[in-house]
Write a protein that holds these residues in place. Structure first.
Motif, PDB file in Angstrom:
ATOM      1  N   PRO A  33     -77.435  24.594   3.308  1.00 27.47           N
ATOM      2  CA  PRO A  33     -76.363  25.452   3.809  1.00 27.47           C
ATOM      3  C   PRO A  33     -76.598  26.941   3.599  1.00 27.47           C
ATOM      4  CG  PRO A  33     -75.464  23.590   2.632  1.00 27.47           C
ATOM      5  CD  PRO A  33     -76.949  23.473   2.553  1.00 27.47           C
ATOM      6  N   THR A  34     -77.105  27.305   2.475  1.00 27.83           N
ATOM      7  CA  THR A  34     -77.215  28.725   2.194  1.00 27.83           C
ATOM      8  C   THR A  34     -78.668  29.183   2.168  1.00 27.83           C
ATOM      9  OG1 THR A  34     -77.058  28.112  -0.109  1.00 27.83           O
ATOM     10  CG2 THR A  34     -75.059  28.935   0.910  1.00 27.83           C
TER      11      THR A  34
ATOM     12  N   GLY B 280     -73.735  33.832  -1.992  1.00 27.07           N
ATOM     13  CA  GLY B 280     -73.546  32.472  -2.482  1.00 27.07           C
ATOM     14  C   GLY B 280     -74.780  32.056  -3.239  1.00 27.07           C
TER      15      GLY B 280
ATOM     16  N   ASP C 295     -73.309  29.624   8.323  1.00 25.77           N
ATOM     17  CA  ASP C 295     -73.764  28.704   7.290  1.00 25.77           C
ATOM     18  C   ASP C 295     -72.624  28.204   6.415  1.00 25.77           C
ATOM     19  OD1 ASP C 295     -76.378  28.491   8.017  1.00 25.77           O
ATOM     20  OD2 ASP C 295     -77.067  30.168   6.798  1.00 25.77           O
ATOM     21  N   TYR C 296     -71.411  28.680   6.658  1.00 20.35           N
ATOM     22  CA  TYR C 296     -70.262  28.129   5.943  1.00 20.35           C
ATOM     23  C   TYR C 296     -69.771  26.872   6.661  1.00 20.35           C
ATOM     24  CZ  TYR C 296     -69.988  32.355   3.115  1.00 20.35           C
ATOM     25  OH  TYR C 296     -70.273  33.368   2.229  1.00 20.35           O
ATOM     26  N   GLN C 297     -69.529  25.852   5.882  1.00 20.89           N
ATOM     27  CA  GLN C 297     -69.082  24.593   6.473  1.00 20.89           C
ATOM     28  C   GLN C 297     -67.825  24.779   7.323  1.00 20.89           C
ATOM     29  OE1 GLN C 297     -67.108  21.604   4.033  1.00 20.89           O
ATOM     30  NE2 GLN C 297     -68.526  20.055   4.782  1.00 20.89           N
ATOM     31  N   SER C 298     -66.887  25.580   6.800  1.00 25.97           N
ATOM     32  CA  SER C 298     -65.627  25.720   7.539  1.00 25.97           C
ATOM     33  C   SER C 298     -65.857  26.441   8.867  1.00 25.97           C
ATOM     34  CB  SER C 298     -64.591  26.465   6.699  1.00 25.97           C
ATOM     35  OG  SER C 298     -64.988  27.800   6.496  1.00 25.97           O
TER      36      SER C 298
ATOM     37  N   ALA D 230     -67.139  23.951  11.220  1.00 24.90           N
ATOM     38  CA  ALA D 230     -66.071  23.020  11.583  1.00 24.90           C
ATOM     39  C   ALA D 230     -65.090  23.655  12.571  1.00 24.90           C
ATOM     40  CB  ALA D 230     -65.323  22.564  10.329  1.00 24.90           C
ATOM     41  N   ARG D 231     -65.000  24.974  12.566  1.00 25.16           N
ATOM     42  CA  ARG D 231     -64.131  25.642  13.537  1.00 25.16           C
ATOM     43  C   ARG D 231     -64.776  25.669  14.918  1.00 25.16           C
ATOM     44  NH1 ARG D 231     -62.294  31.274  10.554  1.00 25.16           N
ATOM     45  NH2 ARG D 231     -60.732  31.353  12.187  1.00 25.16           N
TER      46      ARG D 231
ATOM     47  N   ARG E 121     -69.053  15.879   9.228  1.00 20.13           N
ATOM     48  CA  ARG E 121     -69.658  17.005   8.494  1.00 20.13           C
ATOM     49  C   ARG E 121     -71.180  16.927   8.498  1.00 20.13           C
ATOM     50  NH1 ARG E 121     -65.618  16.002   4.029  1.00 20.13           N
ATOM     51  NH2 ARG E 121     -63.764  16.238   5.320  1.00 20.13           N
TER      52      ARG E 121
ATOM     53  N   TRP F 125     -74.066  19.811  10.161  1.00 22.57           N
ATOM     54  CA  TRP F 125     -75.306  20.367   9.612  1.00 22.57           C
ATOM     55  C   TRP F 125     -76.506  20.040  10.471  1.00 22.57           C
ATOM     56  CZ3 TRP F 125     -74.800  24.336   7.046  1.00 22.57           C
ATOM     57  CH2 TRP F 125     -73.764  24.487   6.117  1.00 22.57           C
TER      58      TRP F 125
END
Lengths: 718, 718
Positions: free
Chosen positions: A22-23, A344, A355-358, A361-362, A637, A641
Motif C-alpha cells: 500500500p505505501t 506513513g 494508495d490509501y485504502q479508503s 474504495a471511493r 478490498r 489492491w
C-alpha cells in the motif's frame, strides 16, 4: 491517445516485481503480470461508431466549444447559441436524416456523436439535443413527407430554432394528462391551440425563453366534440425579428442549477390558430371536415407509439452521463496518483492519495460501474439504431428498447451524479475550484436525473414491465406446464431459505475461506446471484400484489403503493443485472489476454460490490451463507489492491485528451508542485544550514546532558 | 411562526378518524391521535441560545442579506462585502469578546447566531466565519493582551478585513507538515516569513484574493537553528489602498462550485519581515535574543493545543449544515404535500407526491436524521461554550469536544449534501430552478464536506481516538480485572455468533412477527444494537491492528492502511450512536405528550434506518436474527405512514419564515396552480360542451351499434 501529463506516473519501473504494498513505490504491474493494452481497450470502448466518435472528440476538444466558468446566464446563452450555429454550419447532425431527405439515416452515429459533446459543454450537448434530437425528431418521426419538406431543412440549419413543447408546469412525468388543447375548427380548417390554466403552461423548454421561432406542441386533439388524446402540432411562436406571434406568450425560467447556456422557458397559447396541416399526422389525422382517423385503433397504444419515437433523448442521456463519469474519474484518479498527504511508511515521503485504502474504495467501484455502463450503453445504442433504421423495427423490439432505455438512463445518470460528487470530494479544495471541472459537471448533470423521464418514474415503468412479463409467463403456461412451473418455483422458493452454496458447492467449498472467496469471483456465481435476485424481487412483488386483483381502484392503488419501494428495488436489481451482463459480454469480445484479465477483476469488483450493497437481502433470502457473506467485503478490498496498479491505464482507455480534460490538476499542475517541493526538501536535507526539529534538538540536549553528567562522574571518581 | 402558504394543506379535516390510506384524503392525525405542538417543539429546537437565534433569524430574513441568483463572481463578492459591513456596524459578533475586551464572552451564542445566516446566504455565513470565527479568533485565542489591544477592534469593525492563512496548496488536512517558514533574525528583532516553493503558497483563503489587509499566517517557527513547528504570526498583507505589501503576492482562486460571494485566494511571502511581537505568543514565544520558550513542553501537545482553539469552525459548520437540511426538507415536504401527479385511487383527482410510498421513503428518514442532528448539535454547542467560557475547560473536556466535533461535522455536512440533493430531485424540474433555492444550497454547501477538516480525515481522527480509548481501557485494567474483562469480551464475542434475540428475548418473542416488530421499536433494543455495533467495530479493528505492533514503520503503516475502511466505518457507527442518543435525550426533555409520541416514532425511524443500512453486518455478527431482520424494512414502511400526517408539522417546527424559505414552490405558487387547475376541471366536467374522450366515444358507439342490432333483430322477429 493520451495526454502525456495525464500519464505522468506509471512509466517509472517499480523494480519490486511483487504485488505492490500500500505505501510502497508507485505500483505498476510487475513483469509478467497482466497489463492493459490501453490503445486496444480504447478502441473497444469506441464501439461500433468509432469513426463518428473520433470526429466528435476532435470537435469537443476545440476551445470555441468549451464551457467558460464565470459567465452570466445571458452571456452563456449567447455563447452556446453561437456554438449551435457552428455545428449547424458544419452539418454535424445531418447523418440523422433519412434517405428520403438525402441522409444516411445513421441514428446511432448521430446520438454517439452528440454524446461526446458533453465534455465540451453539457449546455451545448443538451441544446443540440433539443434542436435536433427533440424538435427536429418530432417533425421527422411524428410528421409526414410534406412536413419534412416544409420544416426539416430550416431546423437543420438553425434557420428555425425550435422548442419541444411537451412538459407543462403541472405535468411532466404524466404526459398523458397534459392539459393544453388543440381544438379543430372545420369552418376555417384550423386548429385552435389553447392553454386553459396556469399549470398548463409549457415549461422548462430549451429555446423557449429566447431563441425558438417554432415549437412542436403536444396538446389534446379535440374534434367533433371528442378528445383523441395528446398529439403533436407545429406552432410558429416568434416571427423573424424575434417578436412573439399573436396569442403566444413566453416566460423565462431564469437561472438554473446548471445548463445555464440554455434558454429554458415557458410558452402559453391564447386561442392560437394554426392550419389543419400543422398537425404532425403520422399516427392520427383529421380530414377537412373534422373526421379523425388513425392507423392505430387503440388510443392508449397510439399514445405510447408516439411517445416511443422519443426514446432517443434517453439513449443519448445515458451515453452522455457515462462520458461525464469517465471524465470525473479521469481527473480524480490522475490527481490521486500524484497528490501526496501524510507520511506513513516513509518519514520523508508522503503517501499518494490513491494508495490509501479508503481512496481506492471511493473511486474504483465507481470505475467498475462506469465500465459496465459503457458496455451497456453500446448495447442500448445498437438496439436504438436497429429499431430506428428500420432494420430491426417491430413492436416487441420497440418495447424492449424502451424498457432498456428506462432501466439504463436512471442508472447512469444517478451514477454520474454520485461519481462526480465523490470525485469532487476526493480532490478536496482543488475539486471545488471551477477550473478543475468537477463542480461544473455536477451542476450541469444534476437535471439529467429528472428530465427526459424522471428517474423514479422510469424505474417504475421498468418494474411494471417486469411484473407484466412475469404475469404473462404464468399465463402462457399450458395446463401441463403449470405443474412443472410450480415445482420449479417451489424449488427456487425453498432455496431462499437454504444457503445457495450448500446446494451447489458442497464439492468445491469444503469450508475453506480461500476457496469460498475464489468462488465469489466465479462469474457463474455472480451471474446466478444477480439473475435470481432480479427474478425473485419481481416475484415477491407479484405475489404481494395478487391481493389487489378485483379490488376497488382506490384499495388496489393503496396496495400497489404499499409495495412501491420494493417495485423500484426490483427494477434496480434488473438494471444491475443488465449492466453486469453487458460488462461480461464486453470482456468476451476482447482479444488481448492481459486486458481481459484486468477487466475481469474489474467486473468482479462490480459483481461483488452489487452483492455487498444488497448483502442483507441475499442473507435473508438464504442465497448467500453467513460464512460466505463474511468474505465479500474482504474480497472487495483484495480486488482494490489488485486493480490499483491498473487504475491509470483504465482511465487512460477512456481516450480523454487535454482538450477534453482541461482540469489543471489532471494536466501536470499537481505533478509539478509535488516535484518542486520534493526537490526542495531533498536539497534542504542535504544542506548544512537546515534547522533541526525541536524534538531532535531536545534529544541532542538530553544526550549532551547525559554525556556531561558522565564526564562529571568521571571527574569526581579519580 | 409559519408562513400561511407553507401550511396550506393540513387544516382540512380528514373526517375518516382512521389511519390514512395512501391515496385517500390528505392525512391529518385523527381525533384523539397524538399531535405535534408545533410552537412548543419549535421552542425546544431553539435551544439554550433561543434569544440569539430569534434575533439572528430576524436578521436572516432581511432582503439585503439574501443571496441573489444571477450575479457574476465579482458582483457577488461586492454584495457580500457590503453585507459584512452591515453586520460589523450592527456589532453582531461582539458577543464573542471576552470580559477583558468588554464583551460577555458568549461563544455559544456567537456561533448559534452565525449558523442562522446560512439561510440568508452561505457566502455571508462563511465570510463572517473567516473574519470573526477564524482570523479574529486566532488573534484572541493564540495571541495575548497586547495583540488583543492592537488588532481586535479593527477586526471587529472590519477596518482590517483578515485572512486566516493556514492551508497551503500542498497541505490542507496535514497542518503539521505546512512548509511556510518564519525565521527569527535577532539582529533586527524581526521574523522573516517565507514561502519556499509553489506548493507552500497559502491557498483557498477567504478574503485573500481582494479584501484582506492582514493575515494570521501559520508558519514553522525557526530560531537559533531550531524548527519549533507551526505557530501563528500576524502579517499585514495590503496597505490601506489595497496595494500588496512589499514581498507579499496574491492570486485569485477564481470561480468556485459555490460560495462565490467570498474572494478565496492565495498568498505567498518572499522574505517578508514583521516585528518580533507579531508572533501570537500565547503558546510559544521568542525573546529578543531568539531564545524560544513555551508553557507546553511537548512540541506535539503544543501544536494540538493551538489547533484545538480552532474547533469553533467545525462547531459552526455542523449547525449551519443542519439548518440547511431543515430548509431543504421544508421546501421539498411542503411542495410534496401540494404537488399532484398521476391518478391512482380517484379517476379525477391526482395523488399528492407525499402520498407515494417512495416519496416518503426518500424524505422522512432524512427528516429523522436532521432532527437527530439538531439535538446532537445543541449538545456540541453546549460543550463548546463550556470549554471556551472557561467554565468547563480541561484537557479532557477539550479532547472530548474535539472528538465530538470531528464526529458530527462530517455527519451533518454529508447529510446536508445528500438531503439537499434528494430534495432537489424530489421537486423535479422546479427543484432545478435557482429560485427554488435547492441547487444554490447544494452548490454552497458542497465544500463543507472537505473544508475545516476533510470529512474522511476527521472520521479517521475519531476512529483513532476510539481505538486509543479502547487500548487505554485494556491498559487501565489491573491484573485481577483482566480476567473479568476477558470473560466479558468473550461473552460479547460469542454473542456475535448467536442471534442476540435468542439470548434476551426468548420470553417475550415467541416467534410472533408482530411482537418481534414491536421489540425492534423498543428504545432498549435500538440502543443495544447501536452501542454494541459501535463498540464491536472498534474492537474488530483493534484486534486486527495488534499485528502491527512492533513492526517496521512501513509494514505497520501497510497493516493500518488495510483496515482504513473499517476504521472509518467504526467512526461512523460512533457518530450514529451519538446522534441517536442525543435525539432520545432530546425527546425526554419534551413536556407535551403528543409531540413526544410523534418524535418517538421519528426517533424509531432513525434507529431502524441506521440498523437497516448496516443490516448485513448485524446479521453476520449474529446480533439480529434472520427472522427479525426480515421485519426491519416492513417496520420502517409502517413508520413512514404513521409519520405521514405529521410531516408538515415536523418541518414547521424548524421555524423557517417566508423570508428564509423564499422558494416560490413552498410559498403558495404550487398551491395556487393546483387550485386553479382543479377548479377548471370541475367546471369543465359540469359543463355540457366538454369533449368526450375517444375511449368513451368508442364505448358509446359500440353500445349504439349493439342497440341498433337488437332493434334490427327485434324488427325481424315479429
Amino acid at each position: 491517445m493520451t495526454a502525456p501529463a495525464a500519464r505522468a506516473v506509471p512509466s517509472l519501473p517499480s523494480g519490486s516485481g511483487v504485488t505492490p504494498t500500500p505505501t510502497g513505490p508507485i505500483p505498476v504491474p510487475p513483469p509478467g503480470a497482466p497489463r492493459v493494452d490501453v490503445e486496444a481497450l480504447s478502441t473497444t470502448l469506441l464501439g461500433r461508431w468509432a469513426d463518428v466518435r473520433r470526429a466528435a472528440r476532435a470537435r469537443a476538444a476545440r476551445p470555441e466549444l468549451h464551457r467558460l466558468d464565470d459567465l452570466t446566464v445571458a452571456q452563456h446563452r449567447e455563447r452556446v447559441l453561437e456554438q449551435m450555429h457552428l455545428l449547424a454550419r458544419e452539418g454535424v447532425s445531418r447523418i440523422m436524416l433519412p434517405e428520403s431527405l438525402g441522409g444516411p439515416n445513421d441514428n446511432g452515429g448521430n446520438v454517439a456523436g452528440f454524446e461526446e459533446l458533453v465534455v465540451a459543454d453539457p449546455s451545448l450537448q443538451i441544446k443540440a439535443g433539443v434542436q435536433w434530437g427533440l424538435y427536429t425528431s418530432a417533425i421527422l418521426q411524428l410528421g409526414t413527407a410534406e412536413h419534412h419538406a416544409r420544416w426539416i431543412e430550416d431546423a437543420m440549419t438553425l434557420a428555425t430554432p425550435g422548442a419541444f413543447a411537451m412538459t407543462e408546469t403541472g405535468h411532466g412525468s404524466d404526459v398523458q394528462s397534459l392539459a393544453t388543447t388543440a381544438t379543430y375548427d372545420p369552418e376555417t380548417q384550423e386548429w385552435v391551440v389553447h392553454t386553459p390554466f396556469r399549470a398548463a403552461w409549457k415549461d422548462y423548454l430549451g429555446n423557449a425563453a429566447l431563441h425558438a421561432r417554432a415549437a412542436t406542441v403536444f396538446a389534446r386533439l379535440i374534434t367533433n366534440g371528442v378528445d383523441h388524446g395528446v398529439h403533436c402540432f407545429y406552432v410558429p411562436v416568434r416571427d423573424e425579428h424575434g417578436a412573439m406571434m399573436p396569442g403566444v406568450r413566453s416566460e423565462d425560467d431564469g437561472p438554473k442549477g446548471g445548463l445555464n447556456g440554455i434558454d429554458n422557458g415557458r410558452l402559453a397559447f391564447d386561442h392560437v390558430r394554426i392550419p389543419r396541416t400543422n398537425l404532425l399526422n403520422r399516427y392520427g389525422d383529421v380530414a377537412p371536415d373534422g373526421t379523425y382517423t388513425s392507423p392505430i385503433d387503440s388510443p392508449g397504444r397510439r399514445f405510447f407509439t408516439m411517445l416511443g419515437t422519443l426514446v432517443q433523448g434517453r439513449v443519448s442521456l445515458d451515453g452522455a452521463a457515462n462520458r461525464a463519469s469517465q471524465l470525473a474519474l479521469h481527473i480524480a484518479i490522475t490527481y490521486a496518483s500524484q497528490r501526496r498527504q501524510f507520511t506513513g511508511a516513509s518519514p520523508t515521503e508522503e503517501t499518494v492519495l490513491l494508495d490509501y485504502q479508503s481512496h481506492l474504495a471511493r473511486l474504483l467501484p465507481r470505475l467498475a460501474e462506469t465500465y459496465a455502463g459503457a458496455f451497456a450503453h453500446e448495447q442500448l445504442l445498437i438496439a436504438f439504431d436497429d429499431v430506428f433504421s428500420g432494420r430491426g423495427d417491430s413492436p416487441e423490439a420497440r418495447e424492449d428498447l424502451e424498457t432498456l432505455a428506462a432501466a439504463l438512463k436512471p442508472t447512469s445518470t444517478r451514477l454520474a451524479l454520485d461519481t462526480v460528487q465523490e470525485c469532487r470530494e476526493a480532490c478536496g479544495g482543488q475539486g471545488f475550484l471551477a477550473e478543475n471541472r468537477l463542480v461544473g459537471l455536477h451542476q450541469d448533470l444534476d437535471v439529467y436525473a429528472t428530465f427526459e423521464g424522471d428517474n423514479t418514474v422510469l424505474l417504475q415503468l421498468v418494474g411494471k414491465r417486469l411484473l407484466s412479463d412475469y404475469t404473462d409467463e404464468l399465463r402462457s403456461i399450458d395446463r401441463a406446464g403449470v405443474g412443472r412451473f410450480i415445482a420449479q418455483r417451489a424449488e427456487a422458493l425453498s432455496r431462499r431459505h437454504t444457503p445457495w452454496n450448500r446446494l451447489v458447492q458442497t464439492a468445491s467449498d469444503a469450508g475453506s475461506m480461500r476457496r469460498s472467496s475464489e468462488s465469489l469471483r466465479l462469474p457463474e456465481f455472480q451471474e446466478a446471484m444477480l439473475t435470481e435476485r432480479a427474478r425473485l424481487k419481481v416475484e415477491e412483488v407479484a405475489l404481494a400484489l395478487r391481493s389487489a386483483a378485483g379490488k376497488e381502484p382506490a384499495e388496489a392503488a393503496a396496495i400497489v403503493n404499499k409495495h412501491q419501494v420494493e417495485l423500484l428495488d426490483a427494477a434496480r436489481a434488473h438494471a444491475d443485472l443488465v449492466r453486469w451482463e453487458a460488462f461480461t459480454a464486453g470482456i468476451a469480445g476482447i482479444d488481448d489476454e492481459g486486458t481481459r484479465l484486468v477487466l475481469t477483476d474489474l467486473r468482479d469488483l462490480l459483481g461483488l460490490t452489487l452483492i455487498e450493497r444488497d448483502l442483507a437481502w441475499f442473507l435473508l433470502d438464504g442465497m448467500i451463507s453467513a460464512q460466505r457473506g463474511r468474505t465479500v467485503s474482504k474480497d472487495i478490498r483484495r480486488l482494490l489492491w489488485r486493480l490499483r496498479p491498473h487504475a491509470l491505464d483504465l482511465v487512460d482507455a477512456f481516450g480523454l485528451e487535454p482538450g477534453h480534460v482541461r482540469a489543471p490538476i489532471a494536466l501536470g499542475a499537481e505533478r509539478e508542485r509535488q516535484d518542486e517541493a520534493a526537490a526542495y526538501v531533498r536539497a534542504r536535507r542535504a544542506s548544512a544550514d537546515a534547522p533541526l526539529s525541536e524534538k531532535a534538538q531536545k534529544a541532542a540536549l538530553a544526550e549532551a546532558e547525559r554525556a556531561s553528567a558522565r564526564q562529571g562522574r568521571g571527574r569526581r571518581r579519580p
